[in-house]
Every structure is written in C-alpha cells, then in structure tokens.
Design an enzyme around this catalytic site. Structure first.
Site, PDB file in Angstrom:
ATOM      1  N   GLY A   1     -55.509  -2.869 -14.381  1.00 34.68           N
ATOM      2  CA  GLY A   1     -55.787  -0.943 -14.965  1.00 34.68           C
ATOM      3  C   GLY A   1     -56.230  -0.918 -14.226  1.00 34.68           C
TER       4      GLY A   1
ATOM      5  N   CYS B   1     -68.479  -0.881 -20.303  1.00 34.07           N
ATOM      6  CA  CYS B   1     -67.852  -0.770 -21.667  1.00 34.07           C
ATOM      7  C   CYS B   1     -68.231  -0.741 -22.552  1.00 34.07           C
ATOM      8  CB  CYS B   1     -65.988  -1.136 -21.888  1.00 34.07           C
ATOM      9  SG  CYS B   1     -66.259  -2.632 -21.935  1.00 34.07           S
TER      10      CYS B   1
ATOM     11  N   ASP C   1     -66.454  -3.495 -12.632  1.00 31.53           N
ATOM     12  CA  ASP C   1     -66.414  -3.729 -13.698  1.00 31.53           C
ATOM     13  C   ASP C   1     -67.094  -4.985 -14.463  1.00 31.53           C
ATOM     14  OD1 ASP C   1     -66.104  -2.116 -16.681  1.00 31.53           O
ATOM     15  OD2 ASP C   1     -63.719  -2.475 -16.092  1.00 31.53           O
TER      16      ASP C   1
END
Length: 736
Positions: free
Chosen positions: A354, A473, A420
C-alpha cells in the site's frame, strides 16, 4: 437411452422422441382404462401397461412402433414404484402427499417419512455465528482469515447473511472481556451466549428474543439491569491485562479504548499518477458509491472516506488503478518520506504494497523503488496492485532475514528508506480486534527486539544526507518513542528531524513534539507513530569525542592553535617577535643570522661555518644563531619525541609561553631571539654519545672569536635543546 443407430433405419427423424411422448400420453390417459380393467380387483396394476396395449396406442396415434428389444420397449415394460394419489404433474409425474404447510411448520420428509421441523431464520443465524466463533476463539489464525474460510465453505449464503455474521463476530471480539463476564450468569453453551449478546447489539433485540428459550430471556433481563460503570475499567473497555498496564498512564485512556472498540470507516486514496481527488469525488457521487457518502479526508491530500462496507473490487475505478484502499494515517507516512524523482527509495517492510504504491506515484515512476519483505506471499499479493497502478519502477525483493546479503549490497545508496516495522497492531484494533487477544507480553518483547534489528539493518542503506523513517501502527511507548531513542543512542551518525515541520507545508495537522502520533479518538485515523531520522553528511560532527579528535586533526594541519595537550608549533611565536629575521624556505642545512655585524651565510652549512673560524669551535661558538622561523622548522622533529616521552609540557605552559613572547616587542638582536627560544624549548639531556661529545666540546674555550658573554651565558644555561644540531655539526667536522 434410445439406440438411435438401430432405430434410425425404421423410424423417421425424431421417431424415438415421439415414441417416448406417446408413452407418456398413454400413462396420462390410461388411468380410466386401467380403472375399468381392475374394477374387480385392487386399485392400480403392478405394470404400467402391456406390450400389446402400447402398440395399439401407438397405432391409434399414428406413430412408429419401437423396435423389439430396444431401450424404449424395455422402458415400456418396466415396473415402476407404487402409484401415488393426487393430480399428475406436467410430464406424467404425480404430486406427493406432502402438505403445503406454512413456512416454519413441521413437514414430513419425502424420503424418510419423519417429521422435520423448519427453524426460524434467527435461530439459524445464531447457530452460524456460534460456529464461526468456535473457530476464531481458538486463536490459531487471524479472525479475517477464519471468517473468509468459513464463507468459502458456505457458498449459498447471500451478501446480507455474510454481513450479519461478520459484524456480530467482530463485535464479540471487540467486547469479548465484558461479554464473557456477563455470560457467566447464564446457562447453556457459553459461545452461544456470546453470540446472543453480539446479535442483540448488531442485528435486532426483538428478533433475537423471539427465538430464545425462557432461561436465556431471564438471563438477558438480569444483565440488562447491571450498570456498566460499576465494572472495572479494563472490563468495561475489554482490554487484556497486558495492554491495560501499558495504556493506563496515557491521557484519556477510556476515550481511547472506546474509540478502538468502534468499527472504522473505510479510507481510500486516489492514485496521483492517474487521478485527482476532486474529480474522483465527483465521479463517485454519480455512481453507486453515493450511498456510502464519500468525503475528503481532513489531513491527507489524496484520501477519501466512505461509510459502510462497499464491495470495491467491482468498481471500475478500482479495476483501472485509480483508487486504492489505504488508511489516512498510512498516507501521511509518504509525506514524511518525501521521495523525489530519480532517487533510490527502499520500502523495507513492504507487505501488501500500500505505501509502496504511493511512494512510486510520488516519484512519477522514475528512479528505483525497492519493495523488500520476508514474506513471498505478501509480495505476490501486491504484484496485481503494482500492475493496476501503472508503475514501472518497483522492484520487489524477497529477503531471508533483515541482514540478507541483498540488503548489504544497498548499503549507503538509498536517499530515502521507510521502515514500517512489524508491531503489535494496537492502533488497528478497530479493524483487527482479535490482535489484542492474540498478543502477550512475551510476543511484545519479541517484537521490540525484532524492530530494533530491522531498524539497525535498514539504517545501513541510508546514504549520507539521506532520510530514514521508522513507523508502526501502534500506540505503545516501548514500540515507538523508546525505539527511536534507543536507535539515536546507538547510531550517533543520525539525528532526529521534527515531523511536524515536514507535514506543516502539506497538511493542516497540528502535532506536538518531534514525532508523529495519531490516535483514533483525536484524529479519526488508526493509531500510528513515525520518527524521522537524517544521516549526517561525511565530515559532520558526530559526538563530543569525535569533535575533540577533529580539532586535534585541524590543529596538526593548520598550526593555528597553540596546543591540545602538547606544545604546538612555534611558528606563530617566532613571527610575532618584531624585529626577528625571517628565514623563508630555510632548510635544516641552511642557517641565516642577522646578528649585528655578523656576515650572512645563506645556504652555508654548520660545518662550513665551523671551518671558517680557523679552529675547532664548539657547537655554541660555531653555530650562528638561527632565525626564529628556522627554529620553528627544525625543532619539532627533534623535540617531539622527548616531549612525548616525558609528557612534561601542558597546554597551559604553551599559552604562557605565547604570552611571554608577545610581551617582548623590541627584540632585534640575536640575544633576544635566543632568549625567546630558551623560553620555549625545555631543558633536555643529551640523548646519544655524539650529544655527549658535543657537550664536552662546549665546555672547552677553544673559540678564539670570543663570542658575547650574554650569548655564551645563554648557550650554557638555556640552550640544551641546540645540542642535537651541534652534534650534527661536530659529526660533520669529524668526517671532514
């Protein structure tokens, strides 16, 4: 089956079909005749009809007779099941005795004859929810995977049925701890009680109560009287103990927990390579997406927020790569990375791709974009997305581990690196509520160790002056701020950049502190964290120790600082003495003097000066006083070793020497120059036999020139450092 090859020569085309039809007509119209023939016996015959009757009926209808021994003839003579009463159905069959009762009433089975009750739809729905929960609560696989697998095993479920089952299952997972505590007072299957509580909230209370037994209804009435505020905070917010311990010190804990327990809206973004957000909003408002109320996201310049659960995989915008599913918080990470055209960028943990797609679009499909991940399955799923987006600069690479050899080949080459990192996923509990029940303290410790290793490995790929972005996250401090501080402590060649300044030019997001911290209760996004580091360019200051080392190197190279722990160059001392003679370019073998009345002997060696004196002069007498510049160039080579060995000269002494020299402003004679030299050069004993021999010659008054008393006095008391030069001269005289 009719043998068309054998029946073909005798019958016209379609004759066999007509024979079957005539046979059916015979069965339909022969009831009266059979009844007349069997009037004296039991109703019905054991055979459908005889061969002769069938032939007579065929002749009467004008159709061809079937061939003897054919399949049609055998069918005509076959013995069927016992005849059933009722009107015949089209085609010659008969309706059974099963009553056409109302929906939900018991009906008789056609095959077994037993009564089979028809269950209400809500009873069936509760049983379906219980089956899915039985598989999810084993925690062997992720909840979305289990639900998808169960739907594939039940393909007859409609879209509405699937939506109801999924919504109730996810509501139970969000409020599992509270539901379990309330279910302890009930009876029956425990998982069914969980399903009942979720169905009451997500479907309809009245429809659910209609299918419950009296005991379950009484249990629901009891738990409805309980005040939720009387429950503990961790029970009321359905937080496991390990997570509550880490969130209880955060501001507005209950508000944050309630936001994490609410379903999230669907965020999509436009592809900057193919579409603009305003045009896409207008396009969605004209199509089927209008019922999902598309609006622009408040912070991301590419985001669009939808309500409900639209099936986007059939939208033409999705099929042509104009839009992609991505949370707004994840979109903001691309602004922190800030890729430019033609650069080398690395997405170190690409996953499903993404963020990689957005980075590639911002690069306008130029340069090189590496999508690295240890999961080949995730990268394989990302390839169709890469193809839809129209990007050609993405290079997916599967790694064995974070220290793969392919990572080492990229060391120091990338201008931008995004990490990430895998984390606990606490910030995405709105979409993945099962994560808080599948994680533990041990798994969290393993994740933090893995994050540190991945971040250290990715930092090696950053070029000098490049940018490194670390993101998770999660909202836990040990995965976010603690990791960033640990990285800065272990990697002094990186410095922290304020994320709020990078986002201020593109968004209206107001941040506090140098990190990006997003919360669902404040910003309406998933919980996200990001820290931005920049690698110092080559030659930049790194640490206080490195600063001291750099200063020492600079002192040695330029000679502009007096001392750093040792006596520095004496060039500045000599040049500041006004009236002192300059000896530019003087070598060790050239001696120049400006003593009053003395003859300049440029280029003359010390041995030649000694021979012109017509006697074996002493080192002090034969050596003409050198210029201050000469003293500076000659002394460091001979004086450095004794000074380092004795370690007797400090930086403060050097500063005092400089000050003392500056005070002498009217020195013009050789005497004054020698006094300056004696003030700077320490007293050192002879270091060799030649030096001892030179000292012996110095004690003998063999010089007929009788130098000045002050000069002799200075040479005897304050100039032992000149002995190495005298020894050289004595050695040369001896050789001559």
């Amino acid at each position: 089956m009719i043998d068309s090859k054998k029946a073909g020569p005798r019958t016209p085309a379609g004759g066999a079909k007509r024979s079957i039809q005539s046979f059916a007509q015979t069965r339909a119209t022969g009831q009266d005749s059979r009844g007349k023939r069997d009037a004296g016996g039991a109703v019905g015959a054991s055979r459908v009809g005889t061969k002769e009757a069938a032939r007579e009926a065929a002749r009467a209808s004008g159709t061809a007779l079937p061939r003897k021994g054919s399949a049609t003839e055998r069918l005509m003579n076959a013995t069927p099941f016992a005849p059933r009463s009722g009107a015949p159905r089209p085609g010659g069959s008969y309706a059974g005795d099963r009553p056409a009762g109302a929906r939900g009433e018991p009906q008789q089975s056609t095959y077994t004859g037993r009564v089979k009750p028809r269950l209400p739809p809500m009873t069936i729905r509760l049983d379906q929810i219980r089956q899915v929960l039985d598989e999810v609560l084993t925690w062997r696989f992720a909840a979305d995977s289990v639900v998808s697998h169960w739907f594939r095993a039940h393909p007859k479920l409609g879209v509405r049925d699937r939506a109801e089952v999924a919504e109730v299952v996810y509501d139970v997972l969000r409020n599992l701890r509270r539901y379990r505590q309330l279910a302890e007072s009930g009876v029956g299957n425990a998982v069914r009680r969980l399903a009942i509580q979720g169905a009451i909230v997500m479907i309809d209370n009245g429809r659910v109560r209609e299918v419950l037994d009296p005991g379950e209804i009484a249990w629901l009435d009891r738990i409805a009287q309980i005040d939720e505020q009387s429950l503990a905070v961790e029970v009321r917010t359905s937080l496991p103990d390990w997570l509550f311990e880490r969130l209880q010190h955060m501001p507005n804990l209950e508000q944050l927990a309630q936001a994490l327990n609410q379903p999230a809206a669907l965020d999509i973004r436009v592809n900057p390579m193919k579409a603009e957000r305003d045009d896409m909003l207008a396009d969605l408002a004209r199509g089927n997406a209008v019922r999902h109320a598309p609006v622009a996201t408040p912070y991301s310049p590419w985001g669009i927020r939808l309500t409900g659960r639209p099936t986007m995989n059939k939208w033409h915008q999705f099929e042509h790569g104009l839009i992609e599913v991505q949370d707004e918080g994840s979109q903001l990470l691309a602004l922190l990375v800030g890729p430019k055209r033609g650069e080398m960028v690395i997405d170190f943990c690409a996953g499903a791709g993404g963020k990689t797609l957005l980075l590639g679009a911002l690069m306008r499909s130029t340069g090189r974009l590496y999508a690295l991940d240890v999961s080949a399955t995730r990268l394989a799923k990302a390839k169709p997305r890469f193809a839809r987006s129209g990007l050609s600069n993405i290079v997916p690479v599967v790694l064995e581990h974070e220290n793969d050899t392919r990572v080492r080949r990229l060391a120091g080459k990338a201008q931008r690196v995004l990490v990430d990192a895998p984390c606990s996923g606490v910030g995405t509990l709105r979409r993945n509520p099962d994560l808080k029940w599948r994680q533990s303290v041990q798994s969290l410790q393993e994740l933090t160790a893995l994050q540190a290793r991945i971040l250290a490995s990715a930092s090696r790929c950053v070029a000098p002056g490049g940018r490194l972005v670390y993101a998770t996250c999660s909202v836990l401090i040990e995965e976010n701020q603690a990791q960033a501080e640990r990285f800065l402590a272990e990697h002094p060649d990186f410095e922290l950049i304020d994320a709020s300044q990078l986002l201020a030019a593109r968004t209206s997001l107001q941040l506090e502190g140098p990190y990006l911290n997003l919360r669902p209760d404040v910003h309406g996004t998933d919980g996200f964290f990001a820290a931005v580091f920049e690698r110092r360019k080559a030659g930049g200051a790194v640490s206080p120790e490195a600063d001291v080392a750099a200063i020492e190197v600079k002192v040695a190279a330029t000679g502009k600082v007096a001392a750093v722990g040792k006596v520095a160059t004496e060039a500045k001392v000599a040049t500041e003495a006004k009236g002192a003679t300059k000896a530019k370019g003087a070598t060790e073998g050239k001696v120049a003097t400006e003593a009053k009345g003395a003859t300049k002997a440029k280029g003359a060696t010390e041995a030649q000066v000694a021979l012109e004196a017509d006697s074996t002069e002493t080192a002090e007498g034969s050596e003409i006083a050198p210029s201050p510049k000469k003293a500076v160039k000659a002394k460091p080579r001979k004086q450095a070793e004794p000074a380092e060995q004795a370690d007797a000269v400090a930086s403060a002494d050097a500063v005092d020497a400089v000050k003392s020299v500056k005070s002498v402003k009217a020195v013009k004679s050789v005497k004054s120059v020698k006094s300056v030299e004696s003030a700077v050069v320490p007293d050192v004993a002879p270091a060799s036999a030649i030096d001892a021999f030179a000292a012996f010659l110095a004690k003998d008054a063999l010089n007929p020139a009788q130098p000045d008393e002050a000069e002799v006095e200075d040479s005897k008391t304050d100039k032992p450092a000149k002995k190495p030069r005298a020894s050289q001269a004595a050695g040369r005289v001896k050789k001559a």
